[in-house]
Enzyme design. Sequence first.
Site, PDB file in Angstrom:
ATOM      1  N   LEU A 139     -91.351 -63.083 -14.407  1.00  0.00           N
ATOM      2  CA  LEU A 139     -92.471 -63.432 -14.086  1.00  0.00           C
ATOM      3  C   LEU A 139     -93.295 -62.302 -14.765  1.00  0.00           C
ATOM      4  O   LEU A 139     -93.275 -61.045 -14.392  1.00  0.00           O
ATOM      5  CB  LEU A 139     -92.511 -63.283 -12.456  1.00  0.00           C
ATOM      6  CG  LEU A 139     -91.775 -64.214 -11.629  1.00  0.00           C
ATOM      7  CD1 LEU A 139     -92.130 -64.130 -10.362  1.00  0.00           C
ATOM      8  CD2 LEU A 139     -91.936 -65.843 -12.386  1.00  0.00           C
ATOM      9  N   ALA A 140     -94.308 -62.754 -15.414  1.00  0.00           N
ATOM     10  CA  ALA A 140     -95.192 -61.851 -16.205  1.00  0.00           C
ATOM     11  C   ALA A 140     -96.678 -62.236 -16.207  1.00  0.00           C
ATOM     12  O   ALA A 140     -97.597 -62.053 -17.324  1.00  0.00           O
ATOM     13  CB  ALA A 140     -94.776 -61.492 -17.635  1.00  0.00           C
ATOM     14  N   GLY A 176     -99.232 -61.302 -13.927  1.00  0.00           N
ATOM     15  CA  GLY A 176     -99.828 -60.477 -13.324  1.00  0.00           C
ATOM     16  C   GLY A 176    -100.864 -59.722 -14.401  1.00  0.00           C
ATOM     17  O   GLY A 176    -100.628 -59.594 -15.578  1.00  0.00           O
ATOM     18  N   ARG A 180    -104.914 -52.209 -12.135  1.00  0.00           N
ATOM     19  CA  ARG A 180    -104.651 -50.821 -11.731  1.00  0.00           C
ATOM     20  C   ARG A 180    -104.345 -50.102 -13.192  1.00  0.00           C
ATOM     21  O   ARG A 180    -104.298 -48.803 -13.010  1.00  0.00           O
ATOM     22  CB  ARG A 180    -103.661 -50.514 -10.853  1.00  0.00           C
ATOM     23  CG  ARG A 180    -104.276 -51.061  -9.310  1.00  0.00           C
ATOM     24  CD  ARG A 180    -103.116 -50.507  -8.008  1.00  0.00           C
ATOM     25  NE  ARG A 180    -102.470 -51.690  -8.340  1.00  0.00           N
ATOM     26  CZ  ARG A 180    -101.069 -51.467  -7.272  1.00  0.00           C
ATOM     27  NH1 ARG A 180    -100.782 -50.419  -6.441  1.00  0.00           N
ATOM     28  NH2 ARG A 180    -100.330 -52.715  -7.161  1.00  0.00           N
ATOM     29  N   GLN A 199     -98.440 -70.130 -15.811  1.00  0.00           N
ATOM     30  CA  GLN A 199     -99.046 -70.276 -14.786  1.00  0.00           C
ATOM     31  C   GLN A 199    -100.737 -70.442 -14.717  1.00  0.00           C
ATOM     32  O   GLN A 199    -101.330 -69.631 -14.643  1.00  0.00           O
ATOM     33  CB  GLN A 199     -98.863 -69.136 -13.516  1.00  0.00           C
ATOM     34  CG  GLN A 199     -99.055 -69.361 -12.123  1.00  0.00           C
ATOM     35  CD  GLN A 199     -98.624 -68.289 -11.446  1.00  0.00           C
ATOM     36  OE1 GLN A 199     -98.342 -67.279 -11.823  1.00  0.00           O
ATOM     37  NE2 GLN A 199     -98.440 -68.544 -10.109  1.00  0.00           N
ATOM     38  N   THR A 234     -95.985 -65.971  -5.732  1.00  0.00           N
ATOM     39  CA  THR A 234     -94.513 -65.624  -6.764  1.00  0.00           C
ATOM     40  C   THR A 234     -93.670 -67.010  -6.466  1.00  0.00           C
ATOM     41  O   THR A 234     -93.216 -67.486  -7.723  1.00  0.00           O
ATOM     42  CB  THR A 234     -93.913 -64.672  -6.233  1.00  0.00           C
ATOM     43  OG1 THR A 234     -93.709 -64.628  -4.666  1.00  0.00           O
ATOM     44  CG2 THR A 234     -94.333 -63.171  -6.555  1.00  0.00           C
ATOM     45  N   TYR A 290     -93.755 -33.047 -50.111  1.00  0.00           N
ATOM     46  CA  TYR A 290     -93.995 -34.339 -49.641  1.00  0.00           C
ATOM     47  C   TYR A 290     -93.361 -35.282 -50.777  1.00  0.00           C
ATOM     48  O   TYR A 290     -93.433 -35.034 -52.159  1.00  0.00           O
ATOM     49  CB  TYR A 290     -95.505 -34.850 -49.663  1.00  0.00           C
ATOM     50  CG  TYR A 290     -95.628 -36.105 -49.421  1.00  0.00           C
ATOM     51  CD1 TYR A 290     -95.438 -36.935 -48.384  1.00  0.00           C
ATOM     52  CD2 TYR A 290     -96.335 -37.140 -50.606  1.00  0.00           C
ATOM     53  CE1 TYR A 290     -95.668 -38.436 -48.388  1.00  0.00           C
ATOM     54  CE2 TYR A 290     -96.465 -38.391 -50.579  1.00  0.00           C
ATOM     55  CZ  TYR A 290     -96.355 -39.022 -49.255  1.00  0.00           C
ATOM     56  OH  TYR A 290     -96.407 -40.377 -49.177  1.00  0.00           O
ATOM     57  N   ASN A 331     -98.264 -40.463 -55.229  1.00  0.00           N
ATOM     58  CA  ASN A 331     -97.715 -41.794 -55.055  1.00  0.00           C
ATOM     59  C   ASN A 331     -98.957 -42.960 -55.084  1.00  0.00           C
ATOM     60  O   ASN A 331     -99.011 -44.060 -55.121  1.00  0.00           O
ATOM     61  CB  ASN A 331     -96.867 -42.165 -54.364  1.00  0.00           C
ATOM     62  CG  ASN A 331     -97.417 -41.757 -52.772  1.00  0.00           C
ATOM     63  OD1 ASN A 331     -97.941 -40.873 -52.685  1.00  0.00           O
ATOM     64  ND2 ASN A 331     -96.772 -42.439 -51.790  1.00  0.00           N
ATOM     65  N   ARG A 373     -98.846 -27.704 -67.974  1.00  0.00           N
ATOM     66  CA  ARG A 373     -99.817 -26.772 -67.589  1.00  0.00           C
ATOM     67  C   ARG A 373    -101.091 -26.824 -68.220  1.00  0.00           C
ATOM     68  O   ARG A 373    -100.964 -26.997 -69.425  1.00  0.00           O
ATOM     69  CB  ARG A 373     -99.118 -25.493 -67.326  1.00  0.00           C
ATOM     70  CG  ARG A 373     -97.867 -25.348 -66.330  1.00  0.00           C
ATOM     71  CD  ARG A 373     -97.134 -24.003 -66.567  1.00  0.00           C
ATOM     72  NE  ARG A 373     -95.898 -23.874 -65.786  1.00  0.00           N
ATOM     73  CZ  ARG A 373     -95.048 -23.063 -66.047  1.00  0.00           C
ATOM     74  NH1 ARG A 373     -94.919 -22.335 -67.147  1.00  0.00           N
ATOM     75  NH2 ARG A 373     -93.866 -23.126 -65.122  1.00  0.00           N
TER      76      ARG A 373
END
Length: 451
Positions: free
Chosen positions: A11-12, A14, A18, A78, A84, A352, A372, A426
């Site tokens: 049952l889901a 609700g 709250r 539902q 319920t 990294y 990358n 460099r």
Amino acid sequence: MQTRTCLSIILAAGDGTRMKSGVPKVLHPVAGAPMIAHVVKTTADAGAATISIVTGRGGDAVRDAVAPFDTQVVFHQQMQRLGTGHAVLAAREAIARGFDDVLIVFGDTPLVTAETLLKARAKLADGSAVTVMGFQTEDPTGYGRLIEENGRLVAIREEKDCDDDERKITFCNGGLMGISGQNALELLDAIGNDNAKGEYYLTDVVEIAHAKGLRVEALEVPYEELLGINNRAELAGAENIWQQRRRGELMHAGVSMQAPETVFLSHDTAIGADSTIEPHVWFGPGVKIGNSVRVRAYSHIEGATIADGAEVGPYARLRPGAELASGSKVGNFCEIKKASLGEGAKVNHLTYIGDASIGARANIGAGTITCNYDGYNKYQTSIGDGAFIGSNSAIVAPVNIGDRALVAAGSVITRDVPADALAFGRANEETVRKGKAAEINKRNAARKKEK
């Protein structure tokens, strides 16, 4: 038990007001997975070959969230919120298929275990028409009481309807229930709505079954397993219980944790025997760790695979797609993303590595980065077996660095480097000297031998 068929109804529907959230309550996560995903897995582990989820508003979001965890779930909506009992009958089509056992659970009870559900099924197999899961508590205030006579459950009484003696009962209703498939539709259809709210209450099944002379039993379950989540504080409490439980399982399976209360695991974290997890480590979803691995303190790992004997951290971050072969090492303040490290490879300090493959026994010096990303696309870097990348180097992808090549410290590498070559770049100049790396490696090996 193995020959009995089982349907679970979750049952889901609700709203979970709250929780103060626009997200359906059952989708708030515990250990990185939606609460309802935990319930789906548990009922499947308890032998439910068919799983029906009853949703209300937000049903599409629930469907999308559950799909990665189980594609065999059937959804029912539902349309009206009439209690319920009414919610369970939204799955009438599935119930009518004639399963031996029907388990009714809630999508906001992520801590219930398969062992508990199997015990409920065992009672059904032994002849119970209804089995109600309940818990003992020293303070039953606010809970429905389980009323028993001669070892049988005869009613579930809400506190406001209890007399003085019934209020003293400390055995309380946990909400979860098993019903014999043979009796399920008959009992559910008999539920009425003659009450102040005009709703159909699943708990009425107990008195209905008892009146029909059917056996009804209660199964005592630890309170934490029946804990329903209604607000953020209870969500945090469930997370704490889940973490403690899983840490204990891993330690009993041969994993060492020096300060287990500081280690946070995900719902699918797998760690092999003889591995050690130091304090303050966080695991996100998708982590698989082999045997004899050491994860040092303050590391953050998600979506990564770490093979036997590897070492990570301290203060390392492994992002999704990181793959560490056996004996490899990622050290302090390093980040690995969508990259593989070969056997014995080392990335030790302040580095990294992203979208790359690092060969066996390669050594990546401190401060090295793989460049990358150009702002639009990601590119791949390949560094060969035994290569040595000097400190503070920038490897600009796409680029290939061959086996045993040397890259001088502080270089910016933008072109491929052949095997056994020395490369240094460099001040806008990059020089490659073929064969020079082999000469330097030979000289350095001789110096080491002399020591």
